[in-house]
Design an enzyme around this catalytic site. Structure first.
Site, short mmCIF file in Angstrom:
data_model
loop_
_atom_site.label_atom_id
_atom_site.label_comp_id
_atom_site.label_asym_id
_atom_site.label_seq_id
_atom_site.Cartn_x
_atom_site.Cartn_y
_atom_site.Cartn_z
N ASP A 29 0.84 -1.20 0.00
CA ASP A 29 0.00 0.00 0.00
C ASP A 29 0.88 1.26 0.00
OD1 ASP A 29 -2.29 1.83 0.72
OD2 ASP A 29 -3.25 -0.11 0.96
N SER A 82 -6.69 3.82 -1.96
CA SER A 82 -6.73 2.38 -1.67
C SER A 82 -8.04 1.73 -2.07
CB SER A 82 -6.47 2.16 -0.17
OG SER A 82 -5.19 2.64 0.18
N ARG A 214 -11.65 5.17 11.17
CA ARG A 214 -12.15 4.09 10.32
C ARG A 214 -11.88 2.73 10.94
NH1 ARG A 214 -8.18 4.30 5.01
NH2 ARG A 214 -6.18 4.21 6.07
N ASP A 287 -14.47 4.77 3.66
CA ASP A 287 -13.92 4.15 4.87
C ASP A 287 -13.99 5.03 6.11
OD1 ASP A 287 -12.00 5.80 3.73
OD2 ASP A 287 -10.32 4.50 4.24
N ARG A 288 -13.82 6.33 5.96
CA ARG A 288 -13.80 7.20 7.13
C ARG A 288 -15.16 7.83 7.45
NH1 ARG A 288 -8.77 7.80 9.29
NH2 ARG A 288 -7.00 7.31 7.92
N HIS A 433 1.57 8.91 5.26
CA HIS A 433 0.60 9.97 5.51
C HIS A 433 0.98 10.85 6.71
CE1 HIS A 433 -2.42 9.45 2.52
NE2 HIS A 433 -2.78 8.24 2.89
N HIS A 471 -1.34 2.34 -5.11
CA HIS A 471 -1.13 3.75 -5.46
C HIS A 471 0.20 4.17 -4.87
CE1 HIS A 471 -1.99 4.84 -1.30
NE2 HIS A 471 -3.07 4.09 -1.37
N HIS A 500 -1.28 10.92 -1.26
CA HIS A 500 -0.97 9.96 -2.31
C HIS A 500 -0.32 10.70 -3.48
CE1 HIS A 500 -4.55 7.31 -0.79
NE2 HIS A 500 -3.55 7.35 0.06
#
Length: 558
Positions: A29, A82, A214, A287-288, A433, A471, A500
């Site tokens: 990832d 992702s 998340r 997701d969040r 991140h 990514h 990203h």
């Protein structure tokens, strides 16, 4: 096993590739490919295994696209993420995704004709429309221009009172950019007020500290948002949102701004969510938003004390969990991803093991399987989630659970109980991140060590490996000028990149089970993540469905 109508699930046998080989599918990832320099953490880190794959036979390693139109996003300026990456990896075809779906619905006006908007609009006459989400133009979770269009469209379609509850970014965009975004929205709201709409900002906070947790990692994050957005309570109170962000940034960056509420001249919150109101979470990425969606929608909820549970009409920008049907109302219908490679392979007897840690577990299961929870066939599948570290920033534990994932994958391979062992190793993305370059270097090394563990097991069982990524992120940790040189702020500080990237990602194939003559093709120059599914199907000994994106491999007769 899931029923899918009249689909013919039988895959043709590949004319040149045998069945029966154990295949490891490794997704790194946030592992892109970029020119080497001091800010390319993958280059700086000791990544002996991945280096050996890159420096090995050229026909066994290449780059593929993981952003923009290759994964269903609107333009080549849109960085991958992702969710869309794993959708593409599993689906084998390119579907309009996230932002693009919303763009199409907004441009056509269909968003205002759908059941979701009709549902929330029932509150417009007497209630308030609340919009909750990430205030950013990063295009990963949300987009500023979409919020602007939704504000205008909602007011045009009858919303008389609107409150915005924003979350500052600083992760997918520059830290400090929040001030400009808030100023933009304040200007738009002022224009609405001139037209007679009671439109104001009601609350705010940083995305990593307020609302946007998340996978049920830290419910306190959601509770801080709930208290500000629903109860109108927060440790900080301001009469102006721009002032709030500027002041709170003195002690925190955009990602971690504490929650605040906007109050009137009587020190009363201007926009708590109450009975009869409508709420829209305007993030398009799922997701969040799932945890907040549960708090807003579930009558039976015990993750924290909500104090009060207002009777509202709630809709997501999209449906965030197709299996949970959460939320039950949404403004834009999700892509209908059918006939995923995982489902095909299970129907053809492929025994599958999938594993990651909590923060990415959904990616090798739910997103890989076309936004579908659960098993296709529990007798042939096993999914293992390794709990992520809770309550700390990932740069403080940059190895995360990489080695544990490697160990579980190794054991699954050596057990010979599975035909495919699929993992996501999250370090490059999650630590990247944080913007901590040294920690990201440690993270990349840990990910590489996990890959070695998996490849060693494949060697022992005579299997095949496919190593790729979803990514970019860790390969470029600084903002750059038009010439590609690192940027510095007015104080001479290096400007760190936490988002990203739009760089390509690698794919490597190999292992003792790889048939002679198999090589990566050079006649698919624009190959992307969606091409990986047909590739994996071939390596399992099958021909992919004819509407899948072309395979990346060919068999050359020796």
């Amino acid at each position: 096993m899931a029923s899918s109508g009249q689909v013919s699930w039988k895959l043709e046998d590949h004319p040149k590739l045998p069945k029966g080989k154990t295949i490891a599918v490794v997704v790194l990832d946030g592992w892109g490919e970029n020119k080497p320099d001091d800010y390319n953490c993958i280059h700086v880190a000791e990544t002996l295994t991945m280096d050996s794959l890159k420096q090995g036979a050229p026909e066994k390693w290449r780059l593929i696209r993981a952003h923009g139109t290759a994964v269903g996003l609107p333009t080549e300026e849109d960085m991958g993420n992702s969710e869309v990456g794993h959708n593409a990896l599993g689906a084998g075809r390119i579907f309009a995704q996230g932002a693009k779906l919303v763009d199409l619905a907004l441009a056509s006006g269909k968003i205002y004709e759908g059941e979701g908007f009709k549902y929330i609009s029932e509150s417009f006459e007497k209630g308030t429309l609340h919009l909750i989400g990430l205030l950013s133009d990063g295009g990963v979770h949300s987009r500023l221009d979409q919020l602007q269009l939704l504000l205008k469209g909602a007011s045009d379609h009858g919303a008389k009172r609107i409150r915005v509850h924003f979350l500052t970014d600083g992760r997918d965009v520059s830290d400090g950019s929040s001030v400009g975004f808030v100023e933009t929205i304040e200007n738009d709201l002022a224009n609405l007020r001139e037209k007679g709409v009671d439109a104001r900002i009601a609350s705010g906070g940083g995305r990593m500290y307020v609302t946007m947790d998340r996978y049920e990692n830290d419910w306190d994050v959601v509770k801080r948002g709930w208290d500000a957005q629903v109860l109108g309570e927060a440790p900080h109170k301001f009469t102006n949102a721009v002032e709030a962000v500027k002041k709170l940034r003195e002690n925190a960056n955009d990602q971690y701004l504490p929650p605040f509420v906007i109050v009137d001249e009587h020190n009363k919150a201007v926009g708590p969510i109450v009975d009869g109101d409508a709420v829209v979470t305007f993030n398009f990425r799922a997701d969040r938003m799932v945890m907040l969606a549960k708090a807003l929608e579930y009558q039976d909820f015990d993750k924290f004390d909500r104090v009060r549970f207002p009777k509202i009409r709630y809709a997501g920008m999209l449906q965030y969990d197709g299996e949970l049907k959460l939320p039950s109302h949404y403004l834009v219908s999700p892509p209908e991803i059918d006939r995923t490679s995982g489902e095909y392979l299970v129907y053809n007897g492929i025994r599958t093991f999938a594993c990651s840690e909590t923060v990415k577990f959904g990616h090798v299961t739910f997103f890989w399987n076309g936004n579908r929870s659960g098993y296709f066939n529990p007798e042939l599948e096993k999914y293992v989630e390794i709990p992520s570290d809770i309550g700390i920033s990932f740069n403080l534990q940059p190895k995360m659970k990489a080695l544990e994932i490697g160990e579980r994958a190794r054991d699954a391979i050596l057990s010979l109980k599975f035909d495919q062992v699929r993992v996501n190793i999250a370090n490059g993305d999650m630590v990247g991140h944080t913007g901590d370059i040294q920690a990201t270097i440690v993270a990349c090394k840990a990910a590489d060590e996990a890959v070695k563990m998996i490849l060693d097991a494949i060697e022992q069982v005579g299997g095949i490996y496919v190593v790729t990524a979803d990514h970019g992120n860790a390969e470029d940790m600084v903002k750059r000028d038009k010439c590609g040189q690192p940027l510095y702020d007015k104080n001479g500080q290096l400007q760190i990149l936490t988002s990203h990237t739009c760089h390509p990602v690698p794919i490597a194939i190999g292992g003792p089970g790889l048939a002679p003559g198999v090589r990566l093709r050079n006649d698919v120059p624009d190959g992307g993540l969606a091409n990986v599914a047909a590739t994996i199907m071939n390596l399992h000994g099958f021909v992919a469905p004819n509407d899948y994106e072309p395979t990346l491999i060919q068999v050359v007769d020796n």
